[in-house]
Scaffold this motif. Structure first.
Motif, PDB file in Angstrom:
ATOM      1  N   ASP A  94      41.862  44.874  47.797  1.00 54.71           N
ATOM      2  CA  ASP A  94      42.287  44.032  48.077  1.00 54.71           C
ATOM      3  C   ASP A  94      42.856  43.407  46.883  1.00 54.71           C
ATOM      4  O   ASP A  94      44.219  42.854  46.686  1.00 54.71           O
ATOM      5  N   ILE A  95      41.982  42.798  46.074  1.00 53.25           N
ATOM      6  CA  ILE A  95      41.645  41.566  45.414  1.00 53.25           C
ATOM      7  C   ILE A  95      40.814  42.861  44.298  1.00 53.25           C
ATOM      8  O   ILE A  95      39.779  43.097  44.292  1.00 53.25           O
ATOM      9  N   THR A  96      41.483  42.649  43.481  1.00 51.92           N
ATOM     10  CA  THR A  96      40.666  42.740  41.470  1.00 51.92           C
ATOM     11  C   THR A  96      40.827  41.283  40.461  1.00 51.92           C
ATOM     12  O   THR A  96      41.821  40.310  40.657  1.00 51.92           O
ATOM     13  N   ILE A  97      39.941  41.141  39.843  1.00 53.04           N
ATOM     14  CA  ILE A  97      39.382  39.221  39.279  1.00 53.04           C
ATOM     15  C   ILE A  97      38.474  40.267  38.147  1.00 53.04           C
ATOM     16  O   ILE A  97      37.989  40.493  38.762  1.00 53.04           O
ATOM     17  N   ASN A  98      39.206  40.232  36.748  1.00 54.95           N
ATOM     18  CA  ASN A  98      38.719  40.207  35.567  1.00 54.95           C
ATOM     19  C   ASN A  98      38.497  38.572  35.367  1.00 54.95           C
ATOM     20  O   ASN A  98      39.039  38.082  34.240  1.00 54.95           O
ATOM     21  N   CYS A  99      36.709  38.654  34.810  1.00 54.39           N
ATOM     22  CA  CYS A  99      36.224  37.555  34.060  1.00 54.39           C
ATOM     23  C   CYS A  99      36.015  38.343  32.875  1.00 54.39           C
ATOM     24  O   CYS A  99      34.894  37.289  32.477  1.00 54.39           O
ATOM     25  N   ALA A 100      36.125  39.258  33.138  1.00 58.34           N
ATOM     26  CA  ALA A 100      35.018  40.082  31.803  1.00 58.34           C
ATOM     27  C   ALA A 100      36.378  39.916  30.245  1.00 58.34           C
ATOM     28  O   ALA A 100      36.766  38.596  30.079  1.00 58.34           O
ATOM     29  N   SER A 101      36.446  40.791  29.496  1.00 63.38           N
ATOM     30  CA  SER A 101      37.398  40.125  28.460  1.00 63.38           C
ATOM     31  C   SER A 101      38.478  39.983  28.294  1.00 63.38           C
ATOM     32  O   SER A 101      39.572  40.815  29.214  1.00 63.38           O
ATOM     33  N   SER A 102      38.971  38.821  28.057  1.00 61.96           N
ATOM     34  CA  SER A 102      40.096  38.361  27.862  1.00 61.96           C
ATOM     35  C   SER A 102      41.578  38.996  27.150  1.00 61.96           C
ATOM     36  O   SER A 102      42.735  38.674  27.206  1.00 61.96           O
ATOM     37  N   ASP A 103      40.762  39.729  26.054  1.00 57.69           N
ATOM     38  CA  ASP A 103      41.530  40.751  24.848  1.00 57.69           C
ATOM     39  C   ASP A 103      41.131  42.248  24.637  1.00 57.69           C
ATOM     40  O   ASP A 103      41.482  42.764  23.829  1.00 57.69           O
ATOM     41  N   HIS A 104      41.222  42.268  26.126  1.00 56.82           N
ATOM     42  CA  HIS A 104      40.802  44.353  26.203  1.00 56.82           C
ATOM     43  C   HIS A 104      42.112  44.775  26.747  1.00 56.82           C
ATOM     44  O   HIS A 104      41.808  44.724  28.248  1.00 56.82           O
ATOM     45  N   VAL A 150      29.397  50.440  40.947  1.00 53.68           N
ATOM     46  CA  VAL A 150      30.037  50.930  40.069  1.00 53.68           C
ATOM     47  C   VAL A 150      29.841  50.723  38.853  1.00 53.68           C
ATOM     48  O   VAL A 150      30.392  49.877  37.981  1.00 53.68           O
ATOM     49  N   GLU A 151      29.234  52.021  38.127  1.00 54.37           N
ATOM     50  CA  GLU A 151      28.832  52.670  36.201  1.00 54.37           C
ATOM     51  C   GLU A 151      29.863  52.273  35.862  1.00 54.37           C
ATOM     52  O   GLU A 151      31.144  53.346  36.141  1.00 54.37           O
ATOM     53  N   GLY A 152      30.819  52.056  35.157  1.00 53.95           N
ATOM     54  CA  GLY A 152      31.913  51.687  33.932  1.00 53.95           C
ATOM     55  C   GLY A 152      31.577  50.839  32.791  1.00 53.95           C
ATOM     56  O   GLY A 152      31.148  49.790  33.176  1.00 53.95           O
ATOM     57  N   THR A 153      32.868  51.028  31.976  1.00 60.89           N
ATOM     58  CA  THR A 153      33.245  50.282  30.943  1.00 60.89           C
ATOM     59  C   THR A 153      34.191  49.673  31.579  1.00 60.89           C
ATOM     60  O   THR A 153      35.180  50.099  32.033  1.00 60.89           O
ATOM     61  N   LEU A 154      34.794  48.761  30.364  1.00 64.04           N
ATOM     62  CA  LEU A 154      36.340  48.383  30.693  1.00 64.04           C
ATOM     63  C   LEU A 154      37.001  49.771  29.490  1.00 64.04           C
ATOM     64  O   LEU A 154      38.340  49.180  30.179  1.00 64.04           O
ATOM     65  N   ASP A 155      36.468  50.611  28.807  1.00 63.75           N
ATOM     66  CA  ASP A 155      37.091  51.667  28.669  1.00 63.75           C
ATOM     67  C   ASP A 155      37.391  52.833  29.352  1.00 63.75           C
ATOM     68  O   ASP A 155      38.092  53.843  29.138  1.00 63.75           O
ATOM     69  N   ASP A 156      36.645  52.587  30.767  1.00 68.67           N
ATOM     70  CA  ASP A 156      36.744  53.898  31.491  1.00 68.67           C
ATOM     71  C   ASP A 156      38.521  54.006  32.179  1.00 68.67           C
ATOM     72  O   ASP A 156      38.301  53.047  33.833  1.00 68.67           O
ATOM     73  N   ASP A 157      39.252  54.118  31.659  1.00 71.13           N
ATOM     74  CA  ASP A 157      40.850  54.089  32.666  1.00 71.13           C
ATOM     75  C   ASP A 157      40.433  54.807  34.119  1.00 71.13           C
ATOM     76  O   ASP A 157      41.155  53.831  35.270  1.00 71.13           O
ATOM     77  N   ALA A 158      40.458  55.738  33.789  1.00 76.38           N
ATOM     78  CA  ALA A 158      40.377  56.781  35.894  1.00 76.38           C
ATOM     79  C   ALA A 158      39.280  55.767  35.862  1.00 76.38           C
ATOM     80  O   ALA A 158      39.952  55.730  37.723  1.00 76.38           O
TER      81      ALA A 158
END
Length: 341
Positions: free
Chosen positions: A77-87, A59-67
């Protein structure tokens, strides 16, 4: 683990830890379908990630793409966030999506694994030597007992609160790596802090620290860090992981902690020997470098962070690669790679 393959929505797939973890997951649990959020989704990026994890879509997008984040999290089923820990914005989007997903699937709460960092326990020593440093365990850890000015907590505490509620429940786990180092095998080969310090050193002409650099933290090789994250995920899939208020996992070896002065000196000497900076060794960096990051920089880079990874030990985790290649010995190859990048 259920017989039906599950879907992971993944943030940070092209990153240092994220892509190393996906390589490992590809060998361990290849039936899991990963949907990766990727910015600037070029054919080259697709190919890179398909070489790391075969069962992947994008899926194309950034961490700022709320929708986009809310929509994908609500379906996964699962979400894993290995991106910015302070975003914070992406964490809020994720939590909103998790609540929707839980509401839409009663009795099947979604799982969220968030990668944070050991900056939560910084003692804010400002690089100065101190007589005593508390060593924190992840057993009995209460994030509200940490210094609330420390990094990551404004994202982490809402995650724990989401994992504590009974209405529209969510399964939450937070993973707190120490100083990750070593050459990765994924898309991004070198750790962010190495590249940041390298850039500073090249601009200054010398290696430096926040204050005298007497502060230290635990360390962990990226391969061991990825293995720990895999063990946590696998335990969660089997219903055996600690979650919610108990789902807080430090990822750190007990190998000797190196002060910031010690490891920046090794970097400085190596870069000087290659003619990249003007002087060897390490000394405090000037105010014009450290002041712009304010308290964030002093807390994260000028404080001691001593931790014990007791929950990972319960899962049978051992820092195998960290013992093979200590932090200080890792710098020549890592710096050479970062200079190529």
């Amino acid at each position: 683990m259920s017989a039906q393959p599950q879907t992971i929505f993944f943030l940070g797939a092209t990153g240092y830890l994220g892509s190393q973890f996906l390589l490992l997951l590809n060998s361990k649990l290849p039936d899991l379908h990963v949907i990766a959020l990727v910015r600037n989704l070029t054919p080259e990026r697709k190919e890179q990630l398909q070489n790391v994890y075969s069962n992947i879509s994008f899926v194309e997008g950034t961490l700022d793409d709320d929708a986009i984040i809310q929509e994908q999290v609500a379906k996964a089923d699962i979400t894993i966030n290995c991106a910015s820990s302070d975003h914070n914005a992406s964490v809020k989007s994720t939590l909103a999506g998790l609540e929707t997903g839980s509401k839409n699937h009663p009795g099947k709460p979604p799982l969220y694994i968030h990668v944070s960092g050991c900056g939560i326990v910084s003692d804010n020593a400002r690089g100065e030597p101190v007589e005593y440093v508390k060593e924190w365990s992840d057993i009995g850890l209460d994030l509200k007992q940490c210094d609330q000015t420390n990094t990551h907590l404004d994202s982490d505490i809402p995650i724990v609160e989401a994992g504590s509620r009974t209405e529209n429940p969510v399964r939450t786990i937070i993973y707190f790596p120490a100083q990750i180092y070593g050459l990765g095998q994924g898309v991004q080969k070198t750790t962010l802090w190495l590249r940041i310090f390298l850039d500073m050193m090249k601009k200054l002409g010398f290696a430096g620290t926040w204050g005298p650099g007497a502060n230290a933290m635990n360390n962990i090789h990226v391969k061991d860090c990825a293995m720990g994250l895999y063990l946590v995920l696998n335990a969660a899939l089997e219903g055996k992981a600690d979650e919610g208020p108990e789902g807080l996992y430090f990822a750190a070896s007990s190998e000797p902690r190196m002060t910031y002065h010690a490891w920046t000196k090794v970097m400085g000497d190596y870069l000087h020997s290659k003619g990249i900076i003007k002087e060897g060794g390490s000394r405090p960096m000037p105010p014009e470098v450290v002041d712009p990051l304010g308290h964030y920089g002093w807390s994260l880079l000028g404080g001691n962070q001593f931790v014990k990874a007791e929950r990972l030990a319960r899962l049978g985790w051992e820092p195998v690669e960290t013992k093979k290649l200590p932090l200080l010995e890792s710098f020549p190859d890592a710096l050479d790679e970062a200079l190529k990048e």
